[in-house]
Motif scaffolding. Structure first.
Motif, short mmCIF file in Angstrom:
data_model
loop_
_atom_site.label_atom_id
_atom_site.label_comp_id
_atom_site.label_asym_id
_atom_site.label_seq_id
_atom_site.Cartn_x
_atom_site.Cartn_y
_atom_site.Cartn_z
N VAL A 212 52.87 59.65 51.03
CA VAL A 212 52.35 58.33 51.35
C VAL A 212 51.30 57.98 50.31
CG1 VAL A 212 51.05 56.93 52.98
CG2 VAL A 212 52.81 58.48 53.81
N CYS A 213 51.47 56.84 49.69
CA CYS A 213 50.53 56.41 48.66
C CYS A 213 49.23 55.95 49.31
CB CYS A 213 51.14 55.29 47.83
SG CYS A 213 50.03 54.66 46.57
N GLN A 214 48.12 56.37 48.73
CA GLN A 214 46.83 56.00 49.28
C GLN A 214 46.42 54.59 48.86
OE1 GLN A 214 44.13 58.40 51.14
NE2 GLN A 214 46.19 58.10 51.88
N ASP A 215 46.97 54.12 47.77
CA ASP A 215 46.56 52.82 47.25
C ASP A 215 47.35 51.67 47.88
OD1 ASP A 215 44.67 54.00 45.76
OD2 ASP A 215 45.74 53.90 43.86
N CYS A 216 48.67 51.80 47.91
CA CYS A 216 49.48 50.71 48.46
C CYS A 216 50.05 51.06 49.83
CB CYS A 216 50.61 50.34 47.49
SG CYS A 216 51.86 51.63 47.27
N GLY A 217 49.87 52.32 50.25
CA GLY A 217 50.29 52.71 51.59
C GLY A 217 51.78 52.81 51.77
N CYS B 282 52.95 57.58 42.77
CA CYS B 282 53.64 56.54 43.52
C CYS B 282 54.63 55.79 42.62
CB CYS B 282 52.61 55.56 44.09
SG CYS B 282 53.35 54.20 45.01
N PRO B 283 55.87 55.67 43.06
CA PRO B 283 56.88 54.98 42.23
C PRO B 283 56.72 53.47 42.25
CG PRO B 283 57.85 55.67 44.31
CD PRO B 283 56.44 56.22 44.30
N TYR B 284 55.83 52.96 43.09
CA TYR B 284 55.68 51.52 43.22
C TYR B 284 54.46 51.00 42.47
CZ TYR B 284 59.07 52.36 46.90
OH TYR B 284 60.18 52.75 47.59
N CYS B 285 53.34 51.75 42.59
CA CYS B 285 52.13 51.28 41.92
C CYS B 285 51.62 52.31 40.91
CB CYS B 285 51.05 50.94 42.93
SG CYS B 285 50.35 52.38 43.77
N ALA B 286 52.37 53.40 40.74
CA ALA B 286 52.06 54.43 39.74
C ALA B 286 50.73 55.11 40.00
CB ALA B 286 52.09 53.83 38.32
N SER B 287 50.29 55.07 41.23
CA SER B 287 49.05 55.76 41.56
C SER B 287 49.33 57.24 41.84
CB SER B 287 48.41 55.11 42.79
OG SER B 287 47.29 55.87 43.20
N ARG C 125 47.28 58.99 43.67
CA ARG C 125 46.61 59.31 44.92
C ARG C 125 47.61 59.27 46.06
NH1 ARG C 125 41.98 55.32 45.86
NH2 ARG C 125 41.69 56.69 47.64
N VAL C 126 48.40 60.32 46.15
CA VAL C 126 49.41 60.38 47.19
C VAL C 126 49.15 61.59 48.07
CG1 VAL C 126 51.16 59.20 45.81
CG2 VAL C 126 50.98 61.68 45.70
N ILE C 127 49.57 61.48 49.32
CA ILE C 127 49.39 62.56 50.28
C ILE C 127 50.76 63.05 50.73
CG2 ILE C 127 48.56 63.15 52.59
CD1 ILE C 127 46.26 61.32 52.22
N LYS C 128 50.93 64.33 50.68
CA LYS C 128 52.21 64.91 51.11
C LYS C 128 52.25 64.98 52.63
CE LYS C 128 53.19 69.30 50.38
NZ LYS C 128 53.61 69.83 51.71
#
Ligand SMILES: [Zn+2]
Length: 69
Positions: A7-12, A30-35, A37-40
């Motif tokens: 789950v991306c922390q930036d765009c959720g 993140c494949p959507y916003c390239a962040s 900061r993701v949580i497994k």
């Protein structure tokens, strides 16, 4: 190779990523916003396979960890 849910922390946005090793988990972005900061997420598949002694050895030493005194 296991597929983990992140789950991306930036765009959720939740997404799935195929991770080849434990070290590669930290390289997932993140494949959507390239962040990065993701949580497994905890996979439901991994929780069902409780009898296989695999490479994951996460032993929760949950005995009196709340700290008395
Ligand atoms: Zn994102």
């Amino acid at each position: 190779m296991p597929i983990f849910e992140f789950v991306c922390q930036d765009c959720g946005t939740p997404f799935e990523e195929l991770v080849r090793s434990a070290n590669a988990v930290g390289e997932v972005s993140c494949p959507y916003c390239a962040s990065d900061r993701v949580i497994k997420q905890i996979s439901t598949f991994a929780s069902q396979v409780a009898g296989s002694a695999g490479s994951i050895t996460a032993a929760p030493a949950a005995s009196c960890s709340s700290g008395s005194l």
